[in-house]
Design a protein around this motif. Sequence first.
Motif, PDB file in Angstrom:
ATOM      1  N   ARG A 205       0.821  -1.209   0.000  1.00 12.85           N
ATOM      2  CA  ARG A 205       0.000   0.000   0.000  1.00 12.85           C
ATOM      3  C   ARG A 205       0.860   1.266   0.000  1.00 12.85           C
ATOM      4  O   ARG A 205       0.582   2.232  -0.716  1.00 12.85           O
ATOM      5  CB  ARG A 205      -0.929   0.008   1.213  1.00 12.85           C
ATOM      6  CG  ARG A 205      -1.840   1.235   1.283  1.00 12.85           C
ATOM      7  CD  ARG A 205      -2.709   1.194   2.519  1.00 12.85           C
ATOM      8  NE  ARG A 205      -3.583   0.035   2.505  1.00 12.85           N
ATOM      9  CZ  ARG A 205      -4.760  -0.001   1.884  1.00 12.85           C
ATOM     10  NH1 ARG A 205      -5.182   1.065   1.221  1.00 12.85           N
ATOM     11  NH2 ARG A 205      -5.499  -1.082   1.922  1.00 12.85           N
ATOM     12  N   GLU A 209       0.920   4.271  -2.863  1.00 10.38           N
ATOM     13  CA  GLU A 209       0.698   5.677  -2.533  1.00 10.38           C
ATOM     14  C   GLU A 209       1.873   6.536  -2.981  1.00 10.38           C
ATOM     15  O   GLU A 209       1.692   7.664  -3.457  1.00 10.38           O
ATOM     16  CB  GLU A 209       0.453   5.838  -1.034  1.00 10.38           C
ATOM     17  CG  GLU A 209      -0.916   5.361  -0.579  1.00 10.38           C
ATOM     18  CD  GLU A 209      -2.045   6.068  -1.320  1.00 10.38           C
ATOM     19  OE1 GLU A 209      -1.962   7.303  -1.514  1.00 10.38           O
ATOM     20  OE2 GLU A 209      -3.005   5.386  -1.734  1.00 10.38           O
ATOM     21  N   ARG A 212       1.592   6.953  -6.719  1.00  8.09           N
ATOM     22  CA  ARG A 212       0.504   7.883  -7.038  1.00  8.09           C
ATOM     23  C   ARG A 212       0.931   9.328  -6.775  1.00  8.09           C
ATOM     24  O   ARG A 212       0.739  10.213  -7.619  1.00  8.09           O
ATOM     25  CB  ARG A 212      -0.737   7.531  -6.218  1.00  8.09           C
ATOM     26  CG  ARG A 212      -1.938   8.431  -6.506  1.00  8.09           C
ATOM     27  CD  ARG A 212      -3.157   8.010  -5.715  1.00  8.09           C
ATOM     28  NE  ARG A 212      -3.696   6.742  -6.182  1.00  8.09           N
ATOM     29  CZ  ARG A 212      -3.643   5.600  -5.494  1.00  8.09           C
ATOM     30  NH1 ARG A 212      -3.063   5.563  -4.299  1.00  8.09           N
ATOM     31  NH2 ARG A 212      -4.159   4.497  -5.988  1.00  8.09           N
ATOM     32  N   GLU A 213       1.531   9.563  -5.631  1.00  9.23           N
ATOM     33  CA  GLU A 213       1.973  10.911  -5.286  1.00  9.23           C
ATOM     34  C   GLU A 213       3.040  11.404  -6.253  1.00  9.23           C
ATOM     35  O   GLU A 213       3.057  12.578  -6.639  1.00  9.23           O
ATOM     36  CB  GLU A 213       2.507  10.936  -3.853  1.00  9.23           C
ATOM     37  CG  GLU A 213       3.113  12.268  -3.426  1.00  9.23           C
ATOM     38  CD  GLU A 213       2.167  13.446  -3.594  1.00  9.23           C
ATOM     39  OE1 GLU A 213       2.666  14.556  -3.875  1.00  9.23           O
ATOM     40  OE2 GLU A 213       0.940  13.262  -3.455  1.00  9.23           O
TER      41      GLU A 213
END
Length: 256
Positions: A205, A209, A212-213
């Motif tokens: 996870r 993230e 994505r960031e």
Amino acid sequence: MLRCVTFLAPVFFPTYQAIVAYLARRVGQPIELEVGTSFDAFAAGAADLGFVCGLDYVRLTACQPESVELLAAPVAVAMRYCARPVYFSDVVVRQDSRFTRFADLRGATWVYNEQVSYSGYVAVARALSLQGETCAYFGRCLASGSHERSLQMVLDGMADATALDSHVLDLLLVARPELSQQIRIIASIGPATSPPVIAASRLDRGLKEALREALLSMHTEREHARILQESCLHCFAPVTDSSYDEIRSVYVQQEQ
């Protein structure tokens, strides 16, 4: 090492190479990019990241609901996109063509890249169905294998018209400025949500993230903003599963 695959137009491969190199630096892991051959690779553990068509994402999540997650989708620079992660299916003819609108194409020779392409085939078939028509509307339909090949067939007089992913056309017009004098857009279908970047759900996870960031902030770094601009892109934007509901509804109707 993370494995990234692309199922999109070859003209964008250098862009994806640059994006993958940027992501590798941001997350501190090497990432290998290759051309994808099967969407089963995500569930099988053979692919971790992907650049895919919105229709491919919809199909994949319909068949393997827990296999992938959305990271982001590109926003193109042109004003027509209104700073949103969307694109169009642009209907293109030669500059000297007698056709001036989509309605003129009855009986024409139509070329498409492949039947699994949303912009090249499915969006057009959907537009025809809304008018009570099928692809028999065209006198002849030819498969080319790629957007670039479809465009070349139109230029060579082997076909009268085609539909191109507008992001692909934007980049081709930059790479080949002479095209602006050789073709005309006579209709645009859409918009639809841009082809997303996806990640295998099984990834950590925290890593997802971070990826994505990194995508969402790529345009804030000068060198990487330049890379995006050279590819006619402004930035990446957040998208959710519901962002692809319109494409999903077309897919469901197509499967019935």
